[in-house]
Design a protein around this motif. Structure first.
Motif, PDB file in Angstrom:
ATOM      1  N   SER A 166       0.828  -1.204   0.000  1.00 44.02           N
ATOM      2  CA  SER A 166       0.000   0.000   0.000  1.00 44.02           C
ATOM      3  C   SER A 166       0.861   1.252   0.000  1.00 44.02           C
ATOM      4  O   SER A 166       1.920   1.303   0.627  1.00 44.02           O
ATOM      5  CB  SER A 166      -0.913   0.021   1.231  1.00 44.02           C
ATOM      6  OG  SER A 166      -1.751  -1.111   1.255  1.00 44.02           O
ATOM      7  N   GLY A 167       0.379   2.278  -0.691  1.00 39.74           N
ATOM      8  CA  GLY A 167       1.114   3.524  -0.788  1.00 39.74           C
ATOM      9  C   GLY A 167       0.961   4.400   0.440  1.00 39.74           C
ATOM     10  O   GLY A 167       0.206   4.080   1.374  1.00 39.74           O
ATOM     11  N   PRO A 168       1.649   5.545   0.469  1.00 38.50           N
ATOM     12  CA  PRO A 168       1.700   6.397   1.665  1.00 38.50           C
ATOM     13  C   PRO A 168       0.437   7.191   1.954  1.00 38.50           C
ATOM     14  O   PRO A 168       0.408   7.955   2.913  1.00 38.50           O
ATOM     15  CB  PRO A 168       2.877   7.333   1.370  1.00 38.50           C
ATOM     16  CG  PRO A 168       2.940   7.388  -0.120  1.00 38.50           C
ATOM     17  CD  PRO A 168       2.551   6.026  -0.594  1.00 38.50           C
ATOM     18  N   LEU A 169      -0.607   7.015   1.143  1.00 37.60           N
ATOM     19  CA  LEU A 169      -1.908   7.580   1.488  1.00 37.60           C
ATOM     20  C   LEU A 169      -2.841   6.528   2.071  1.00 37.60           C
ATOM     21  O   LEU A 169      -3.918   6.869   2.570  1.00 37.60           O
ATOM     22  CB  LEU A 169      -2.579   8.206   0.251  1.00 37.60           C
ATOM     23  CG  LEU A 169      -1.783   9.248  -0.525  1.00 37.60           C
ATOM     24  CD1 LEU A 169      -2.648   9.833  -1.644  1.00 37.60           C
ATOM     25  CD2 LEU A 169      -1.266  10.343   0.377  1.00 37.60           C
ATOM     26  N   TRP A 170      -2.429   5.253   2.018  1.00 37.73           N
ATOM     27  CA  TRP A 170      -3.339   4.164   2.333  1.00 37.73           C
ATOM     28  C   TRP A 170      -2.831   3.165   3.366  1.00 37.73           C
ATOM     29  O   TRP A 170      -3.624   2.431   3.951  1.00 37.73           O
ATOM     30  CB  TRP A 170      -3.672   3.389   1.054  1.00 37.73           C
ATOM     31  CG  TRP A 170      -4.664   4.066   0.187  1.00 37.73           C
ATOM     32  CD1 TRP A 170      -4.414   4.847  -0.905  1.00 37.73           C
ATOM     33  CD2 TRP A 170      -6.086   4.046   0.333  1.00 37.73           C
ATOM     34  NE1 TRP A 170      -5.581   5.306  -1.452  1.00 37.73           N
ATOM     35  CE2 TRP A 170      -6.629   4.828  -0.711  1.00 37.73           C
ATOM     36  CE3 TRP A 170      -6.954   3.441   1.240  1.00 37.73           C
ATOM     37  CZ2 TRP A 170      -8.001   5.022  -0.869  1.00 37.73           C
ATOM     38  CZ3 TRP A 170      -8.320   3.632   1.081  1.00 37.73           C
ATOM     39  CH2 TRP A 170      -8.826   4.410   0.043  1.00 37.73           C
ATOM     40  N   ALA A 171      -1.538   3.061   3.572  1.00 38.67           N
ATOM     41  CA  ALA A 171      -0.982   1.988   4.408  1.00 38.67           C
ATOM     42  C   ALA A 171      -1.548   2.040   5.828  1.00 38.67           C
ATOM     43  O   ALA A 171      -1.596   3.097   6.455  1.00 38.67           O
ATOM     44  CB  ALA A 171       0.536   2.096   4.448  1.00 38.67           C
ATOM     45  N   GLU A 172      -1.956   0.896   6.320  1.00 39.59           N
ATOM     46  CA  GLU A 172      -2.486   0.815   7.674  1.00 39.59           C
ATOM     47  C   GLU A 172      -1.353   0.612   8.675  1.00 39.59           C
ATOM     48  O   GLU A 172      -0.377  -0.086   8.407  1.00 39.59           O
ATOM     49  CB  GLU A 172      -3.474  -0.350   7.793  1.00 39.59           C
ATOM     50  CG  GLU A 172      -4.770  -0.152   7.038  1.00 39.59           C
ATOM     51  CD  GLU A 172      -5.684   0.878   7.682  1.00 39.59           C
ATOM     52  OE1 GLU A 172      -5.649   1.015   8.918  1.00 39.59           O
ATOM     53  OE2 GLU A 172      -6.424   1.547   6.949  1.00 39.59           O
ATOM     54  N   SER A 173      -1.513   1.220   9.854  1.00 43.91           N
ATOM     55  CA  SER A 173      -0.584   0.949  10.944  1.00 43.91           C
ATOM     56  C   SER A 173      -0.625  -0.542  11.276  1.00 43.91           C
ATOM     57  O   SER A 173      -1.646  -1.201  11.107  1.00 43.91           O
ATOM     58  CB  SER A 173      -0.978   1.750  12.190  1.00 43.91           C
ATOM     59  OG  SER A 173      -0.873   3.131  11.958  1.00 43.91           O
ATOM     60  N   GLY A 174       0.489  -1.047  11.759  1.00 40.16           N
ATOM     61  CA  GLY A 174       0.535  -2.459  12.116  1.00 40.16           C
ATOM     62  C   GLY A 174       0.969  -3.305  10.945  1.00 40.16           C
ATOM     63  O   GLY A 174       2.142  -3.326  10.567  1.00 40.16           O
TER      64      GLY A 174
END
Length: 262
Positions: A166-174
């Motif tokens: 996922s890109g830097p607008l979408w990546a989830e924590s964890g």
């Protein structure tokens, strides 16, 4: 040297943003001379007044101390984006976001230095895979410059953000952000500050992550900041989780004696 305040997701709550700015010493639409503000994106959606949030930021963005980043909730309204929210932004707001993107007011990333520690600041965080695709920049400022060149990966959603691609607008924590970096055998090049998601749920103080992340995390429940140690660096989450009603308690992340690198 100056104070740098990183403000998490606003989510259509201009009243929350206004109170935070007042606490930082803003007067009307003017920031104090010693203050730089980086807002990590997601100004709109969920809350009661997305257009009001855009109005407020448009006035504040005239100040050279304001840095406005893009979140996935802004990106959905840009050319080529796919609208995913159930209550889309009014056309006037869409036009404004597209103008901000065209003129460069909306950025993807920034970089800051606090003491001897550098941080990349972007909406959701830069995953290990995306860092590699950028050419493995060793400096936060270089990573920010690469992201601000708007490579295609910035809009990559992956599997609802839980995908390490996922890109830097979408990546989830964890799963997408922390775990791959924790498994990296090399030197983690810089710290990160991000919004978008968190490994805890603030309203009932529960955790949503693997044990090793929790073991390396410190949570400021009142300010709604989560600091996770990753390879000797700090990854700091600042999304207050306003939702539809707004957080009862939260604060911007204030970095004293900090320098904006890019």
């Amino acid at each position: 040297m100056t104070r740098i305040a990183v403000i998490g997701d606003v989510g259509g709550h201009p009243d929350q943003l206004r109170r935070a700015l007042d606490d930082l010493g803003a007067r009307g639409d003017r920031l104090p001379a010693d203050l730089t503000v980086i807002q990590v994106g997601d100004l709109v959606d969920r809350g009661p007044d997305s257009l009001g949030a855009l109005d407020l930021v448009e006035r504040l963005a005239r100040d050279p101390g304001w840095v406005q980043l893009t979140g996935n909730h802004e990106a959905q309204y840009l050319e080529g984006g796919t609208v995913f929210t159930r209550e889309p932004l009014a056309d006037a707001g869409v036009r404004r976001l597209r103008e901000w993107w065209a003129t460069g007011l909306l950025r993807v990333a920034a970089a800051v230095r606090v003491g001897d520690e550098d941080f990349l600041v972007c909406h959701a965080g830069l995953t290990l895979r995306c860092w590699r695709e950028l050419g493995e920049p060793s400096a936060a400022a270089d990573a920010a410059a690469a992201l601000n060149a708007r490579p295609a990966l910035i809009g990559r959603e992956g599997d609802h953000g839980r995908d390490p691609a996922s890109g830097p607008l979408w990546a989830e924590s964890g799963a997408a952000l922390h775990e791959p970096w924790m498994g990296y055998a090399g030197v983690v090049p810089f710290g990160q500050i991000h919004g978008h998601s968190t490994v805890v749920r603030f309203r009932d103080r529960t955790w949503h992550c693997e044990g090793r992340i929790r073991n390396r995390a410190q949570v400021d429940w009142e300010s709604r900041h989560v600091r996770v140690r990753v390879g000797g660096r700090r990854f700091i989450g600042v999304d207050p989780g306003h939702g539809r009603t707004g957080a009862e308690s939260w604060r911007p992340l204030v970095l004293a004696d900090a320098i904006l690198l890019g």
